[in-house]
Scaffold this active site. Structure first.
Site, PDB file in Angstrom:
ATOM      1  N   THR A 274       0.929  -1.258   0.036  1.00  0.00           N
ATOM      2  CA  THR A 274      -0.019   0.005   0.139  1.00  0.00           C
ATOM      3  C   THR A 274       0.827   1.212   0.151  1.00  0.00           C
ATOM      4  O   THR A 274       1.740   1.489   1.078  1.00  0.00           O
ATOM      5  CB  THR A 274      -1.095   0.062   1.283  1.00  0.00           C
ATOM      6  OG1 THR A 274      -1.858  -1.292   1.200  1.00  0.00           O
ATOM      7  CG2 THR A 274      -1.643   1.392   1.283  1.00  0.00           C
TER       8      THR A 274
ATOM      9  N   HIS B 111      -7.947  -9.803  -2.851  1.00  0.00           N
ATOM     10  CA  HIS B 111      -7.367  -9.689  -1.475  1.00  0.00           C
ATOM     11  C   HIS B 111      -8.329 -10.213  -0.416  1.00  0.00           C
ATOM     12  O   HIS B 111      -9.464  -9.383   0.017  1.00  0.00           O
ATOM     13  CB  HIS B 111      -6.968  -8.125  -1.173  1.00  0.00           C
ATOM     14  CG  HIS B 111      -6.305  -7.791   0.202  1.00  0.00           C
ATOM     15  ND1 HIS B 111      -6.026  -8.886   1.072  1.00  0.00           N
ATOM     16  CD2 HIS B 111      -5.554  -6.806   0.312  1.00  0.00           C
ATOM     17  CE1 HIS B 111      -5.418  -8.300   2.079  1.00  0.00           C
ATOM     18  NE2 HIS B 111      -4.798  -7.078   1.597  1.00  0.00           N
TER      19      HIS B 111
ATOM     20  N   HIS C  37      -5.865 -10.359   5.948  1.00  0.00           N
ATOM     21  CA  HIS C  37      -5.378  -9.000   6.772  1.00  0.00           C
ATOM     22  C   HIS C  37      -6.571  -8.330   7.364  1.00  0.00           C
ATOM     23  O   HIS C  37      -6.424  -7.041   7.418  1.00  0.00           O
ATOM     24  CB  HIS C  37      -4.540  -8.088   6.222  1.00  0.00           C
ATOM     25  CG  HIS C  37      -3.043  -8.934   5.733  1.00  0.00           C
ATOM     26  ND1 HIS C  37      -2.219  -8.455   4.721  1.00  0.00           N
ATOM     27  CD2 HIS C  37      -2.676  -9.938   6.250  1.00  0.00           C
ATOM     28  CE1 HIS C  37      -1.348  -9.522   4.698  1.00  0.00           C
ATOM     29  NE2 HIS C  37      -1.360 -10.299   5.520  1.00  0.00           N
TER      30      HIS C  37
ATOM     31  N   TYR D 100      -9.530  -7.368   6.443  1.00  0.00           N
ATOM     32  CA  TYR D 100     -10.283  -6.681   5.355  1.00  0.00           C
ATOM     33  C   TYR D 100     -11.721  -7.411   5.169  1.00  0.00           C
ATOM     34  O   TYR D 100     -12.068  -8.273   5.922  1.00  0.00           O
ATOM     35  CB  TYR D 100      -9.544  -6.189   4.024  1.00  0.00           C
ATOM     36  CG  TYR D 100      -8.446  -5.346   4.362  1.00  0.00           C
ATOM     37  CD1 TYR D 100      -8.625  -4.224   5.344  1.00  0.00           C
ATOM     38  CD2 TYR D 100      -7.270  -5.814   4.252  1.00  0.00           C
ATOM     39  CE1 TYR D 100      -7.346  -3.308   5.413  1.00  0.00           C
ATOM     40  CE2 TYR D 100      -6.041  -5.078   4.667  1.00  0.00           C
ATOM     41  CZ  TYR D 100      -6.248  -3.837   5.284  1.00  0.00           C
ATOM     42  OH  TYR D 100      -4.879  -3.119   5.648  1.00  0.00           O
TER      43      TYR D 100
ATOM     44  N   ARG E 259       3.687 -17.326  11.057  1.00  0.00           N
ATOM     45  CA  ARG E 259       4.543 -16.485  12.098  1.00  0.00           C
ATOM     46  C   ARG E 259       4.232 -15.097  11.928  1.00  0.00           C
ATOM     47  O   ARG E 259       4.763 -14.251  12.729  1.00  0.00           O
ATOM     48  CB  ARG E 259       5.947 -17.000  11.584  1.00  0.00           C
ATOM     49  CG  ARG E 259       6.305 -16.346   9.975  1.00  0.00           C
ATOM     50  CD  ARG E 259       7.840 -16.816   9.642  1.00  0.00           C
ATOM     51  NE  ARG E 259       7.891 -16.444   8.354  1.00  0.00           N
ATOM     52  CZ  ARG E 259       8.912 -17.369   7.749  1.00  0.00           C
ATOM     53  NH1 ARG E 259       9.684 -18.392   8.183  1.00  0.00           N
ATOM     54  NH2 ARG E 259       9.036 -17.007   6.382  1.00  0.00           N
TER      55      ARG E 259
ATOM     56  N   ALA F 299       4.201 -15.776   1.717  1.00  0.00           N
ATOM     57  CA  ALA F 299       4.663 -14.501   1.925  1.00  0.00           C
ATOM     58  C   ALA F 299       4.632 -14.372   3.440  1.00  0.00           C
ATOM     59  O   ALA F 299       3.936 -15.069   4.363  1.00  0.00           O
ATOM     60  CB  ALA F 299       3.547 -13.599   1.470  1.00  0.00           C
TER      61      ALA F 299
END
Length: 353
Positions: free
Chosen positions: A31, A181, A184, A186, A273, A301
Protein backbone atom coordinates in the site's frame (compact mmCIF):
# COMPACT_ATOMS: atom_id res chain seq x y z
CA UNK A 1 27.38 -12.83 -8.41
CA UNK A 2 25.76 -13.91 -11.69
CA UNK A 3 27.30 -17.40 -11.52
CA UNK A 4 26.21 -17.85 -7.90
CA UNK A 5 22.73 -16.49 -8.58
CA UNK A 6 22.16 -18.99 -11.41
CA UNK A 7 22.24 -21.85 -8.89
CA UNK A 8 19.86 -20.33 -6.35
CA UNK A 9 16.43 -22.01 -6.09
CA UNK A 10 14.64 -18.66 -5.98
CA UNK A 11 16.22 -17.74 -9.29
CA UNK A 12 15.14 -20.83 -11.18
CA UNK A 13 12.36 -20.58 -13.81
CA UNK A 14 8.77 -21.43 -13.00
CA UNK A 15 5.74 -22.02 -15.20
CA UNK A 16 2.81 -20.10 -13.73
CA UNK A 17 0.00 -21.33 -15.94
CA UNK A 18 0.43 -19.56 -19.27
CA UNK A 19 3.12 -17.26 -17.82
CA UNK A 20 6.77 -18.29 -18.00
CA UNK A 21 8.49 -16.79 -14.98
CA UNK A 22 12.28 -16.44 -15.08
CA UNK A 23 12.54 -16.62 -11.28
CA UNK A 24 10.44 -17.29 -8.19
CA UNK A 25 10.58 -13.90 -6.47
CA UNK A 26 7.31 -11.94 -6.44
CA UNK A 27 6.89 -8.25 -5.72
CA UNK A 28 4.54 -7.98 -2.74
CA UNK A 29 1.41 -5.83 -2.87
CA UNK A 30 2.47 -2.74 -0.91
CA UNK A 31 0.00 0.00 0.00
CA UNK A 32 1.60 3.25 -1.20
CA UNK A 33 -1.15 5.89 -0.69
CA UNK A 34 0.02 8.08 -3.54
CA UNK A 35 -2.98 7.82 -5.88
CA UNK A 36 -4.48 11.24 -5.37
CA UNK A 37 -8.24 11.24 -5.72
CA UNK A 38 -8.07 7.45 -6.02
CA UNK A 39 -6.53 7.78 -9.49
CA UNK A 40 -3.14 6.11 -10.18
CA UNK A 41 -0.50 8.75 -10.91
CA UNK A 42 2.18 8.89 -13.62
CA UNK A 43 4.96 8.46 -11.05
CA UNK A 44 3.71 4.90 -10.53
CA UNK A 45 5.15 4.12 -13.97
CA UNK A 46 8.63 4.61 -12.53
CA UNK A 47 7.81 2.84 -9.26
CA UNK A 48 6.61 -0.38 -10.88
CA UNK A 49 9.00 -0.40 -13.84
CA UNK A 50 11.95 -0.06 -11.44
CA UNK A 51 10.76 -3.21 -9.73
CA UNK A 52 10.20 -5.17 -12.93
CA UNK A 53 12.51 -7.89 -14.18
CA UNK A 54 12.01 -9.87 -17.37
CA UNK A 55 9.79 -12.82 -16.50
CA UNK A 56 9.10 -11.54 -12.98
CA UNK A 57 5.67 -11.46 -11.30
CA UNK A 58 4.48 -8.22 -9.70
CA UNK A 59 1.32 -7.67 -7.66
CA UNK A 60 -0.02 -4.13 -7.41
CA UNK A 61 -0.76 -2.24 -4.28
CA UNK A 62 -4.26 -3.03 -3.01
CA UNK A 63 -6.78 -1.39 -5.35
CA UNK A 64 -10.30 -0.33 -4.36
CA UNK A 65 -13.17 -2.05 -6.18
CA UNK A 66 -15.80 0.62 -5.47
CA UNK A 67 -16.59 3.87 -3.69
CA UNK A 68 -17.28 2.02 -0.44
CA UNK A 69 -14.03 0.02 -0.56
CA UNK A 70 -11.65 2.74 0.63
CA UNK A 71 -10.13 2.82 4.11
CA UNK A 72 -6.87 4.69 3.61
CA UNK A 73 -5.97 8.03 2.06
CA UNK A 74 -5.09 8.12 -1.64
CA UNK A 75 -5.37 4.44 -2.47
CA UNK A 76 -5.94 3.64 -6.16
CA UNK A 77 -9.24 2.45 -7.53
CA UNK A 78 -10.35 0.50 -10.57
CA UNK A 79 -14.09 1.15 -10.70
CA UNK A 80 -14.14 4.19 -13.03
CA UNK A 81 -13.08 4.77 -16.62
CA UNK A 82 -10.60 7.43 -15.48
CA UNK A 83 -8.90 4.98 -13.15
CA UNK A 84 -8.72 2.29 -15.82
CA UNK A 85 -7.13 4.72 -18.27
CA UNK A 86 -4.63 5.84 -15.62
CA UNK A 87 -3.54 2.25 -15.03
CA UNK A 88 -2.88 1.56 -18.72
CA UNK A 89 0.53 3.31 -19.09
CA UNK A 90 1.67 1.77 -15.78
CA UNK A 91 0.80 -1.72 -17.00
CA UNK A 92 2.40 -1.02 -20.37
CA UNK A 93 5.65 0.02 -18.67
CA UNK A 94 5.81 -3.27 -16.77
CA UNK A 95 5.05 -5.27 -19.90
CA UNK A 96 7.70 -3.35 -21.84
CA UNK A 97 10.31 -4.76 -19.45
CA UNK A 98 8.90 -8.27 -19.71
CA UNK A 99 7.05 -8.39 -16.39
CA UNK A 100 3.87 -10.24 -15.49
CA UNK A 101 1.46 -7.90 -13.69
CA UNK A 102 -1.51 -8.80 -11.50
CA UNK A 103 -3.87 -6.25 -9.92
CA UNK A 104 -4.80 -6.89 -6.30
CA UNK A 105 -8.47 -5.98 -5.83
CA UNK A 106 -9.84 -5.28 -2.37
CA UNK A 107 -12.55 -3.93 -0.14
CA UNK A 108 -11.53 -2.87 3.37
CA UNK A 109 -14.94 -3.37 4.99
CA UNK A 110 -14.98 -1.99 8.53
CA UNK A 111 -11.33 -0.84 8.37
CA UNK A 112 -12.55 2.59 7.35
CA UNK A 113 -14.36 5.65 8.61
CA UNK A 114 -17.22 7.77 7.37
CA UNK A 115 -14.78 10.33 5.91
CA UNK A 116 -13.83 7.84 3.19
CA UNK A 117 -17.37 6.68 2.52
CA UNK A 118 -19.93 8.07 0.05
CA UNK A 119 -22.13 10.71 1.68
CA UNK A 120 -20.41 10.10 5.02
CA UNK A 121 -22.16 6.79 5.55
CA UNK A 122 -20.92 4.03 7.84
CA UNK A 123 -18.48 1.46 6.41
CA UNK A 124 -19.97 -1.94 5.58
CA UNK A 125 -18.95 -5.29 7.05
CA UNK A 126 -20.10 -8.76 8.01
CA UNK A 127 -20.78 -7.35 11.46
CA UNK A 128 -21.70 -4.18 13.31
CA UNK A 129 -18.87 -4.67 15.83
CA UNK A 130 -16.57 -1.66 15.84
CA UNK A 131 -12.79 -1.72 15.60
CA UNK A 132 -10.69 -0.20 18.36
CA UNK A 133 -8.43 2.72 17.38
CA UNK A 134 -5.11 1.57 15.91
CA UNK A 135 -1.66 3.09 15.62
CA UNK A 136 -1.16 4.09 11.99
CA UNK A 137 1.46 2.76 9.60
CA UNK A 138 3.78 5.66 10.49
CA UNK A 139 3.86 4.48 14.10
CA UNK A 140 2.62 7.84 15.37
CA UNK A 141 -0.89 8.72 14.21
CA UNK A 142 -3.93 7.00 15.67
CA UNK A 143 -6.47 5.73 13.17
CA UNK A 144 -10.12 5.95 14.20
CA UNK A 145 -12.78 3.72 12.67
CA UNK A 146 -16.48 4.45 12.35
CA UNK A 147 -18.67 1.62 13.70
CA UNK A 148 -19.67 -0.44 10.66
CA UNK A 149 -23.06 -1.31 9.29
CA UNK A 150 -23.82 -5.00 8.94
CA UNK A 151 -24.57 -5.86 5.32
CA UNK A 152 -28.05 -7.18 4.72
CA UNK A 153 -28.16 -10.58 3.06
CA UNK A 154 -29.74 -9.09 -0.06
CA UNK A 155 -26.90 -6.54 -0.38
CA UNK A 156 -24.10 -9.09 -0.56
CA UNK A 157 -24.57 -9.98 -4.27
CA UNK A 158 -23.85 -6.34 -5.14
CA UNK A 159 -20.46 -6.51 -3.40
CA UNK A 160 -19.69 -9.76 -5.22
CA UNK A 161 -20.58 -7.99 -8.45
CA UNK A 162 -18.27 -5.10 -7.59
CA UNK A 163 -15.36 -7.56 -7.42
CA UNK A 164 -16.43 -9.00 -10.78
CA UNK A 165 -16.53 -5.57 -12.41
CA UNK A 166 -13.15 -4.66 -10.90
CA UNK A 167 -11.68 -7.80 -12.46
CA UNK A 168 -13.18 -6.89 -15.83
CA UNK A 169 -11.76 -3.39 -15.55
CA UNK A 170 -8.33 -4.81 -14.68
CA UNK A 171 -8.40 -6.77 -17.93
CA UNK A 172 -9.36 -3.61 -19.82
CA UNK A 173 -6.39 -1.83 -18.23
CA UNK A 174 -4.12 -4.56 -19.60
CA UNK A 175 -3.31 -6.52 -16.46
CA UNK A 176 -2.42 -10.19 -16.85
CA UNK A 177 -4.74 -11.17 -14.01
CA UNK A 178 -6.11 -10.23 -10.61
CA UNK A 179 -5.41 -11.22 -7.05
CA UNK A 180 -8.46 -11.09 -4.78
CA UNK A 181 -7.45 -9.69 -1.39
CA UNK A 182 -9.01 -12.00 1.19
CA UNK A 183 -6.50 -11.41 3.99
CA UNK A 184 -5.44 -9.12 6.82
CA UNK A 185 -8.74 -8.25 8.42
CA UNK A 186 -10.38 -6.60 5.41
CA UNK A 187 -13.89 -7.31 4.17
CA UNK A 188 -13.49 -10.89 2.95
CA UNK A 189 -11.52 -11.78 6.07
CA UNK A 190 -14.29 -10.23 8.17
CA UNK A 191 -16.62 -12.89 6.77
CA UNK A 192 -14.10 -15.73 7.10
CA UNK A 193 -13.03 -15.29 10.73
CA UNK A 194 -15.27 -16.40 13.57
CA UNK A 195 -13.95 -13.73 15.94
CA UNK A 196 -15.54 -11.11 13.68
CA UNK A 197 -18.39 -12.80 11.83
CA UNK A 198 -21.40 -13.00 14.14
CA UNK A 199 -24.04 -13.40 11.42
CA UNK A 200 -26.96 -15.80 11.68
CA UNK A 201 -27.81 -16.01 7.97
CA UNK A 202 -26.20 -18.22 5.30
CA UNK A 203 -23.00 -16.14 5.51
CA UNK A 204 -22.32 -16.80 9.18
CA UNK A 205 -21.99 -19.54 11.76
CA UNK A 206 -20.55 -22.68 10.18
CA UNK A 207 -17.21 -22.82 8.37
CA UNK A 208 -19.02 -23.40 5.09
CA UNK A 209 -21.23 -20.36 5.63
CA UNK A 210 -18.36 -18.07 6.63
CA UNK A 211 -16.44 -19.03 3.48
CA UNK A 212 -19.45 -18.58 1.20
CA UNK A 213 -18.83 -14.89 0.47
CA UNK A 214 -15.19 -15.44 -0.53
CA UNK A 215 -16.05 -18.36 -2.77
CA UNK A 216 -18.92 -16.48 -4.43
CA UNK A 217 -16.42 -13.75 -5.30
CA UNK A 218 -13.98 -16.31 -6.69
CA UNK A 219 -16.72 -17.87 -8.81
CA UNK A 220 -17.87 -14.50 -10.16
CA UNK A 221 -14.35 -13.38 -11.03
CA UNK A 222 -13.47 -16.72 -12.62
CA UNK A 223 -16.61 -16.56 -14.74
CA UNK A 224 -15.72 -13.04 -15.84
CA UNK A 225 -12.02 -13.33 -16.75
CA UNK A 226 -11.12 -17.04 -16.59
CA UNK A 227 -9.60 -19.18 -13.83
CA UNK A 228 -6.15 -18.96 -15.43
CA UNK A 229 -5.99 -15.26 -14.57
CA UNK A 230 -7.19 -15.42 -10.96
CA UNK A 231 -5.31 -15.66 -7.68
CA UNK A 232 -6.40 -15.01 -4.11
CA UNK A 233 -4.63 -14.07 -0.89
CA UNK A 234 -5.56 -15.42 2.55
CA UNK A 235 -4.11 -15.08 6.06
CA UNK A 236 -5.95 -17.70 8.15
CA UNK A 237 -3.49 -17.53 11.05
CA UNK A 238 -3.23 -13.75 11.25
CA UNK A 239 -5.06 -11.50 13.67
CA UNK A 240 -4.80 -8.20 11.82
CA UNK A 241 -7.48 -5.65 12.66
CA UNK A 242 -9.04 -7.85 15.36
CA UNK A 243 -9.74 -10.58 12.83
CA UNK A 244 -8.61 -13.83 14.41
CA UNK A 245 -10.08 -17.31 14.07
CA UNK A 246 -10.48 -20.09 16.63
CA UNK A 247 -9.31 -22.79 14.20
CA UNK A 248 -7.16 -21.27 11.46
CA UNK A 249 -5.85 -24.62 10.19
CA UNK A 250 -9.35 -25.90 9.47
CA UNK A 251 -10.21 -22.57 7.88
CA UNK A 252 -7.18 -22.64 5.61
CA UNK A 253 -7.71 -26.25 4.56
CA UNK A 254 -11.40 -25.69 3.83
CA UNK A 255 -10.54 -22.70 1.67
CA UNK A 256 -7.86 -24.37 -0.45
CA UNK A 257 -9.93 -27.51 -0.97
CA UNK A 258 -12.85 -25.35 -2.05
CA UNK A 259 -10.64 -23.34 -4.40
CA UNK A 260 -9.66 -26.53 -6.20
CA UNK A 261 -13.19 -26.70 -7.59
CA UNK A 262 -12.60 -23.47 -9.52
CA UNK A 263 -9.13 -24.30 -10.84
CA UNK A 264 -7.71 -20.84 -10.14
CA UNK A 265 -4.11 -20.02 -11.02
CA UNK A 266 -2.71 -19.54 -7.54
CA UNK A 267 -3.32 -19.30 -3.83
CA UNK A 268 -1.22 -16.74 -1.95
CA UNK A 269 -1.02 -17.36 1.79
CA UNK A 270 0.60 -15.48 4.65
CA UNK A 271 2.89 -17.48 6.93
CA UNK A 272 1.51 -18.33 10.41
CA UNK A 273 4.49 -16.58 12.01
CA UNK A 274 3.07 -13.23 10.84
CA UNK A 275 0.15 -12.96 13.27
CA UNK A 276 0.22 -9.17 13.41
CA UNK A 277 1.52 -6.47 11.10
CA UNK A 278 5.30 -6.44 10.86
CA UNK A 279 5.87 -8.78 13.81
CA UNK A 280 7.49 -12.14 13.15
CA UNK A 281 6.92 -14.63 15.96
CA UNK A 282 7.59 -18.28 16.72
CA UNK A 283 4.68 -20.47 15.66
CA UNK A 284 4.18 -24.25 15.68
CA UNK A 285 1.91 -24.13 12.64
CA UNK A 286 2.84 -24.40 8.98
CA UNK A 287 1.29 -23.75 5.59
CA UNK A 288 2.47 -27.15 4.34
CA UNK A 289 -0.90 -28.93 4.78
CA UNK A 290 -2.56 -26.22 2.69
CA UNK A 291 0.22 -26.27 0.14
CA UNK A 292 -0.23 -30.05 -0.26
CA UNK A 293 -4.01 -29.76 -0.55
CA UNK A 294 -4.03 -27.02 -3.19
CA UNK A 295 -3.81 -28.13 -6.83
CA UNK A 296 -2.52 -24.88 -8.31
CA UNK A 297 0.53 -22.71 -7.71
CA UNK A 298 1.11 -22.00 -4.03
CA UNK A 299 2.66 -18.65 -3.13
CA UNK A 300 3.92 -17.92 0.39
CA UNK A 301 4.58 -14.54 2.01
CA UNK A 302 5.63 -13.23 5.38
CA UNK A 303 9.02 -12.94 7.07
CA UNK A 304 11.12 -14.54 4.36
CA UNK A 305 14.80 -13.76 4.06
CA UNK A 306 17.42 -15.05 1.61
CA UNK A 307 17.99 -18.40 3.28
CA UNK A 308 14.40 -19.21 4.20
CA UNK A 309 13.12 -18.25 0.76
CA UNK A 310 15.49 -20.67 -0.92
CA UNK A 311 14.76 -23.40 1.59
CA UNK A 312 10.99 -23.00 1.12
CA UNK A 313 11.37 -23.69 -2.60
CA UNK A 314 13.75 -26.63 -2.13
CA UNK A 315 11.59 -28.22 0.57
CA UNK A 316 8.40 -27.76 -1.43
CA UNK A 317 6.77 -25.43 1.10
CA UNK A 318 5.89 -23.05 -1.71
CA UNK A 319 6.38 -22.70 -5.45
CA UNK A 320 7.22 -19.00 -5.42
CA UNK A 321 7.89 -16.48 -2.64
CA UNK A 322 6.69 -12.93 -2.08
CA UNK A 323 9.21 -10.31 -0.98
CA UNK A 324 8.67 -6.65 -0.17
CA UNK A 325 10.88 -4.20 -2.04
CA UNK A 326 10.53 -1.25 0.27
CA UNK A 327 12.92 1.01 -1.60
CA UNK A 328 14.92 0.89 -4.80
CA UNK A 329 18.57 0.53 -3.72
CA UNK A 330 21.67 1.36 -5.69
CA UNK A 331 24.14 -1.39 -6.51
CA UNK A 332 26.39 -0.31 -3.63
CA UNK A 333 23.56 -0.46 -1.13
CA UNK A 334 22.90 -4.15 -1.80
CA UNK A 335 25.70 -5.16 0.57
CA UNK A 336 24.64 -2.86 3.40
CA UNK A 337 23.26 -4.74 6.42
CA UNK A 338 20.10 -2.72 6.60
CA UNK A 339 16.77 -4.14 7.91
CA UNK A 340 15.00 -2.52 4.98
CA UNK A 341 17.00 -4.61 2.56
CA UNK A 342 17.41 -7.82 4.56
CA UNK A 343 13.75 -8.62 3.91
CA UNK A 344 14.03 -7.94 0.21
CA UNK A 345 17.64 -8.75 -0.68
CA UNK A 346 16.89 -11.23 -3.41
CA UNK A 347 14.28 -9.13 -5.05
CA UNK A 348 16.65 -6.19 -5.05
CA UNK A 349 19.43 -8.36 -6.47
CA UNK A 350 17.22 -9.50 -9.33
CA UNK A 351 15.96 -6.03 -10.07
CA UNK A 352 19.52 -4.72 -10.30
CA UNK A 353 20.94 -7.57 -12.36
Amino acid sequence: MGEQASTLPLLTPYELGKFDLSHRVVLAPLTRQRSYGNVPQPHAILYYSQRTSKGGLLITEATDISKTAQGYLDTPGIWTKEQVEAWKPIVSAVHAKGGVFFCQIWHVGRVSNSGFQPDGQAPISSTDKALKPQIGSNGIDVEEFTPPRRLRTDEIPQIVNDFRLAARNAMEAGFDGVEIHGAHGYLIDQFLKDEVNDRTDQYGGSLENRCRFALEIVEAVVNEIGADRVGIRFSPFANYMESGDSNPMDLGLYLVNSLNKYGILYCHMVEPRMKTLGEKSECPHSLVPMRKAFNGTFIAAGGFDREDGNNAVVEGRADIIVFAVLEYPTEGELNIKNPCYSYSFYACMILNS
